[in-house]
Design a protein around this motif. Structure first.
Motif, short mmCIF file in Angstrom:
data_model
loop_
_atom_site.label_atom_id
_atom_site.label_comp_id
_atom_site.label_asym_id
_atom_site.label_seq_id
_atom_site.Cartn_x
_atom_site.Cartn_y
_atom_site.Cartn_z
N THR A 1 0.82 -1.21 0.00
CA THR A 1 0.00 0.00 0.00
C THR A 1 0.85 1.26 0.00
N LYS A 2 2.15 1.11 0.17
CA LYS A 2 3.05 2.27 0.13
C LYS A 2 3.46 2.62 -1.29
N HIS A 3 2.83 1.98 -2.28
CA HIS A 3 3.13 2.24 -3.68
C HIS A 3 2.68 3.65 -4.05
N GLY A 4 3.36 4.25 -5.01
CA GLY A 4 3.03 5.61 -5.41
C GLY A 4 1.80 5.72 -6.29
N ASP A 5 1.37 4.61 -6.88
CA ASP A 5 0.20 4.63 -7.76
C ASP A 5 -1.07 4.61 -6.91
N PRO A 6 -1.92 5.63 -7.01
CA PRO A 6 -3.16 5.63 -6.21
C PRO A 6 -4.05 4.45 -6.51
N PHE A 7 -4.08 3.99 -7.77
CA PHE A 7 -4.92 2.84 -8.11
C PHE A 7 -4.48 1.60 -7.35
N ILE A 8 -3.17 1.36 -7.30
CA ILE A 8 -2.65 0.18 -6.60
C ILE A 8 -2.92 0.31 -5.10
N GLN A 9 -2.72 1.48 -4.56
CA GLN A 9 -3.01 1.69 -3.14
C GLN A 9 -4.47 1.37 -2.82
N LYS A 10 -5.38 1.93 -3.60
CA LYS A 10 -6.80 1.73 -3.35
C LYS A 10 -7.18 0.27 -3.52
N TYR A 11 -6.64 -0.37 -4.53
CA TYR A 11 -6.99 -1.76 -4.83
C TYR A 11 -6.55 -2.69 -3.69
N ILE A 12 -5.30 -2.53 -3.23
CA ILE A 12 -4.78 -3.43 -2.19
C ILE A 12 -5.45 -3.13 -0.86
N ARG A 13 -5.74 -1.88 -0.58
CA ARG A 13 -6.44 -1.57 0.67
C ARG A 13 -7.83 -2.18 0.70
N ALA A 14 -8.52 -2.12 -0.44
CA ALA A 14 -9.84 -2.75 -0.49
C ALA A 14 -9.74 -4.25 -0.30
N MET A 15 -8.72 -4.87 -0.86
CA MET A 15 -8.55 -6.31 -0.68
C MET A 15 -8.15 -6.64 0.75
N LEU A 16 -7.34 -5.78 1.36
CA LEU A 16 -6.91 -6.02 2.74
C LEU A 16 -8.07 -5.95 3.72
N GLU A 17 -9.09 -5.17 3.40
CA GLU A 17 -10.25 -5.12 4.29
C GLU A 17 -10.89 -6.50 4.43
N GLU A 18 -10.88 -7.28 3.36
CA GLU A 18 -11.42 -8.63 3.42
C GLU A 18 -10.43 -9.62 4.00
N VAL A 19 -9.17 -9.49 3.59
CA VAL A 19 -8.16 -10.46 4.02
C VAL A 19 -7.90 -10.36 5.52
N SER A 20 -7.93 -9.15 6.07
CA SER A 20 -7.58 -8.96 7.47
C SER A 20 -8.73 -9.23 8.43
N LYS A 21 -9.91 -9.57 7.94
CA LYS A 21 -11.05 -9.80 8.84
C LYS A 21 -10.78 -10.91 9.85
N PRO A 22 -10.26 -12.09 9.46
CA PRO A 22 -9.97 -13.11 10.48
C PRO A 22 -8.97 -12.64 11.52
N PHE A 23 -7.97 -11.87 11.09
CA PHE A 23 -6.97 -11.36 12.04
C PHE A 23 -7.62 -10.43 13.05
N TYR A 24 -8.46 -9.52 12.57
CA TYR A 24 -9.10 -8.57 13.48
C TYR A 24 -10.13 -9.27 14.38
N GLU A 25 -10.75 -10.34 13.90
CA GLU A 25 -11.65 -11.09 14.77
C GLU A 25 -10.87 -11.76 15.91
N MET A 26 -9.70 -12.31 15.60
CA MET A 26 -8.85 -12.86 16.67
C MET A 26 -8.44 -11.76 17.64
N LEU A 27 -8.07 -10.61 17.10
CA LEU A 27 -7.66 -9.49 17.95
C LEU A 27 -8.81 -9.05 18.86
N GLN A 28 -9.99 -8.97 18.32
CA GLN A 28 -11.13 -8.51 19.10
C GLN A 28 -11.46 -9.48 20.23
N ARG A 29 -11.44 -10.78 19.94
CA ARG A 29 -11.73 -11.77 20.98
C ARG A 29 -10.64 -11.76 22.05
N TRP A 30 -9.41 -11.51 21.64
CA TRP A 30 -8.30 -11.54 22.60
C TRP A 30 -8.40 -10.39 23.59
#
Length: 871
Positions: A421-450
């Motif tokens: 997400t530190k890429h200079g292209d705004p399209f790449i930043q937006k695309y990977i951030r949108a994908m990370l919102e889905e990918v990181s859900k299990p991690f944040y669920e573990m964090l929340q329960r902990w």
């Protein structure tokens, strides 16, 4: 992955323009008018030929019935105009009837259409004519815009007739170029060969205005119609004749050994399969090279081949992504985060599949011949490359993520994706951030329960907190939970990760060690929130605020439990008073009671006797007013006995601690308390010995006043004892006040006012013990020399006490005193006095080498009048 705008506009245009094109009869109204004379002679000649071939004709009324009323009326007027019969002349009237009957038969029995009603072909003919005009090249473009407006008018139905009329009008000045409208030619039956080649329909790909009109693909049907000549097939429909002409053309090519060029439509069809990871007819995946390759037997121009290879990159990327997804999608061992990553990839590919479906439908329309007039939106290889550019870019991004994440899982996978997400292209930043919102859900669920429940729901070791189930609850805080450094996402700082770690560990400590479930059960209300907020990627500031709030509340709850329910400060004070000899009256009474018994060998001591003395000392001092729970933890302990050990060497006090308070007072901490007790107990023993000697020689000075030979010995002994007492008292003052009391004040202030969590209390307590052991010369490399010299000084003082006992025994003897024995005692006395002074000098020299203010102060106290410096 959306459909390109150009493709969307094209599909909308097709929906507006789509209509079925069928071959029909040419209408008489669309044919140009002929002169009366020529028309009459031509018509008469045709009618005479028809009359010779059809001797038995039907009646006028029956033939007319085959035509509709409007057509029959129009035909009558047309025949009357050409023949102009005399109403009174019977012969003219018969001739009129014959001509009219033959015209009716011609119209009723026509087996094939005279002109093909192909709107697309007529438009292409007009466009080619306009392109060939060197005077104004913009006419073709203007015609394209006008034609688009014409096709968008739903009211007009006979658009083909309008275009055909415009085409004929444009050829008025050039009669030779006008198409032949004669229904027959050379007496041959009507058929495909009688149709103007310019009006033949084409099945080639849509026409591009910038291409030359002599392109071979546009003249395929015309060439087939001209080259194919079969008298037997003349009466067949044009479509059947065209199909037979194609077969004959392909057979001629096969017989000649010439390899035909693969049409673009076939390559487009193959590419649709390639985009789905399926081998096509001409393009296949080579497992040896890992790339797509075209069949070497296929005849394809090199520019087209290069374009196809550029498009196969999409299929290659798709195969790589599918290779990553398939084994992990249903494999639990891959981890929840990896499966969420596969789900995100599948979601992106869903839009990609929609694009493929649209492209496949468009290719199907083009190859079936049901599409509208060719225009700038028609699908070609170049347009396919343009329309798939955004999809190709997304697939490249997914392929890069697949490559870097294939060996990662959990927090490491999220961290790896976040770095992009530190890429200079705004399209790449937006695309990977949108994908990370889905990918990181299990991690944040573990964090929340902990952090809210203290539950570590991590079956595949993806969270950065690890749990060792083999560790007992007694060591829950120290060893049960650890941090996996490689699983900490890069967007979570080390400080924040430590807070997260302590929150969950504190909750488990409260639940299992402190046996307090109330706080854990009502955690949402404990944080003054109406509901537990949901964490998500991209809102790290809100996550930090919530974690800070949770961290403070949890830590405060735990500290309050330790302070009030488990009396943390009371235990610290008890250790200071009893193990660090801070309770003076208790220690003094214990020393006086145990002193005579501890002078005996260690193997003669019994623990139950010592325990009784301890209880007596408690009742005889102010310790009796302490909390009984605290006093019950105080006990006597005997160390391991060695040869020649006295009771002083093995006796020690002990303080029992259990869970959860033993988390602060770890075994290593209690070992440091034991070391300090042994040192201070030894110092107290020396003080006790010197005090007893001082009292004894104060009495001896009166008892031995009548013995003149001992007067000098008495004075010298009192001076030496005085020096030793001064040294021990100053050393005690340094330990008890400048070391213990000052360090205790720091610890007490920190725990009551500054501590933020249990770890900070443990750290402060550890620092407290380190400080008193270091300043007490029990730890540290530099303090080793001081510790050794102190042990030597204590040994000299205790040995000196035995010399005084010999001298006292000599003076107390009522029998004849042996002067030689007195001399030996004096010699021993002087030697011990000299040893003491030597040891003190060395100790002071070592102190002088330190720059610590407390040690400098001790040096000044020990040598306040410069006595040792002058000597």
């Amino acid at each position: 992955m959306s459909i390109p705008d150009s493709l969307r506009a094209f599909l909308q245009e097709n929906r507006n323009q789509q209509q079925s094109h069928q071959y029909s009869l040419g209408e008489s109204s669309r044919t140009p008018r002929l002169s009366t004379a020529s028309s009459y002679h031509s018509l008469s000649h045709n009618l005479n030929n028809t009359n010779n071939n059809n001797n038995n004709s039907n009646s006028s009324s029956s033939s007319t019935s085959t035509l509709d009323r409007h057509t029959a009326k129009t035909l009558q007027k047309l025949v009357q105009r050409f023949i102009q019969p005399d109403p009174d002349d019977v012969q003219d009237q018969v001739h009129y009837d014959v001509v009219y009957e033959k015209c009716v038969r011609i119209l009723a029995s026509q087996p094939t259409p005279l002109i093909l009603e192909d709107e697309n072909n007529v438009a292409n003919i007009i466009r080619r004519k306009l392109i060939r005009d060197p005077q104004d090249t913009s006419k073709a473009s203007r015609f394209g815009h006008l034609y688009n407006k014409l096709t968008s008018q739903p009211v007009l139905r006979n658009k083909w007739a309008i275009l055909y009329l415009l085409s004929l009008v444009s050829e008025v000045d050039d009669p030779s170029s006008a198409p032949s409208l004669s229904p027959t030619s050379g007496g041959s039956p009507l058929g495909l060969s009688n149709v103007s080649p310019q009006l033949q329909p084409t099945n080639s790909r849509p026409y591009d205005m910038q291409h030359d009109s002599t392109t071979t693909s546009r003249n395929t049907r015309r060439r087939l119609a001209d080259d194919y000549d079969s008298e037997n097939d003349r009466m067949l429909p044009p479509a059947t004749q065209l199909e037979k002409a194609r077969e004959a053309y392909q057979n001629s090519i096969s017989n000649s050994g010439y390899e035909p060029v693969v049409p673009e439509s076939a390559l487009l069809r193959d590419l649709i399969f390639i985009f789905q990871g399926i081998d096509g007819q001409y393009i296949k995946f080579d497992t040896n090279t890992g790339e797509y390759a075209m069949d070497s037997q296929v005849n394809v121009p090199q520019p087209t081949k290069d374009l196809v290879y550029r498009l196969t990159e999409i299929g290659w990327l798709y195969r790589r992504i599918q290779t990553f997804i398939r084994p992990r999608c249903n494999d639990p061992s891959a981890g929840l985060v990896a499966q969420a990553f596969c789900f995100a990839l599948q979601h992106e590919l869903t839009d990609y599949y929609k694009l493929i479906a649209v492209l496949e439908a468009q290719i199907e329309k083009q190859t079936s011949g049901t599409f509208s007039v060719p225009n700038e939106h028609t699908l070609t290889l170049r347009r396919l490359l343009l329309w798939t550019r955004e999809s190709s870019q997304r697939l490249r991004l997914m392929s890069v993520l697949v490559d870097v994440c294939k060996d990662q899982k959990g927090g490491a996978l999220v961290s790896t994706m976040h770095n992009y997400t530190k890429h200079g292209d705004p399209f790449i930043q937006k695309y990977i951030r949108a994908m990370l919102e889905e990918v990181s859900k299990p991690f944040y669920e573990m964090l929340q329960r902990w952090i809210y429940e203290g539950e570590l729901d991590d079956p595949y070791q993806e969270f950065f907190v690890a749990c060792d189930p083999s560790v007992s609850e007694e060591e829950l805080w120290q060893r049960k939970y650890t941090i996996r450094e490689n699983m900490i996402p890069s967007f979570i700082s080390s400080e924040l990760a430590q807070k997260i770690f302590l929150i969950g560990k504190s909750l488990n400590f409260i639940r299992y060690s402190c046996q307090d479930d109330a706080f854990v059960v009502k955690d949402p209300n404990s944080f003054n929130t109406s509901h537990v907020p949901t964490f998500k990627y991209g809102d790290i500031l809100a996550v930090e605020r919530l974690i800070d709030l949770t961290y403070r509340e949890t830590s405060n709850q735990l500290i309050d439990l330790l302070k009030h329910k488990y009396k943390l400060m009371d235990h610290l004070r008890a250790l200071k008073r009893y193990l660090l000899l801070g309770q003076g009256d208790f220690i003094q009474y214990l020393m006086g009671t145990l002193g005579p018994g501890l002078n005996r060998p260690a193997n003669t001591l019994f623990r139950h006797n010592l325990t009784g003395v301890l209880e007596t000392a408690i009742r005889a001092s102010n310790a009796q007013y302490d909390d009984p729970e605290i006093l019950n933890r105080l006990d006597v302990r005997l160390l391991e006995v060695s040869a020649n050990d006295l009771g002083w060497d093995v006796f020690t006090l002990d303080y029992h601690l259990d869970s959860p308070i033993n988390t602060v007072f770890s075994p290593s901490a209690m070992h440091q308390y034991l070391r300090m007790f042994n040192f201070l107990w030894q110092l107290k023993r020396v003080e006790y010995t010197l005090t007893a000697s001082w009292r004894r020689w104060s009495m001896a000075s009166r008892d031995f006043a009548s013995t003149p030979e001992m007067a000098q010995d008495l004075h010298q002994a009192q001076l030496c004892i005085s020096h030793m007492v001064h040294f021990i008292y100053q050393l005690q003052h340094y330990y008890l006040f400048e070391v213990l009391e000052c360090s205790w004040e720091k610890l007490d202030d920190y725990i009551n006012n500054k501590c933020i969590d249990l770890d900070s209390i443990i750290e402060a307590h550890s620092q407290y013990l380190s400080e008193i052991t270091e300043k007490g010369f029990l730890s540290g490399a530099k303090n080793q020399a001081l510790s050794v010299r102190l042990d030597s000084l204590f040994e000299v003082i205790l040995t000196y006490k035995s010399v005084l006992d010999n001298l006292y025994a000599f003076g107390s003897s009522s029998s004849h005193r042996d002067l030689e024995k007195l001399k030996r005692i004096r010699t021993k006395h002087k030697d011990m006095e000299k040893q003491f002074e030597t040891q003190v000098h060395e100790f002071l020299d070592v102190l002088a080498s330190y720059h610590d203010e407390d040690l400098r102060s001790l040096l000044t106290r020990l040598n306040y009048n410069g006595y040792y410096s002058s000597n």
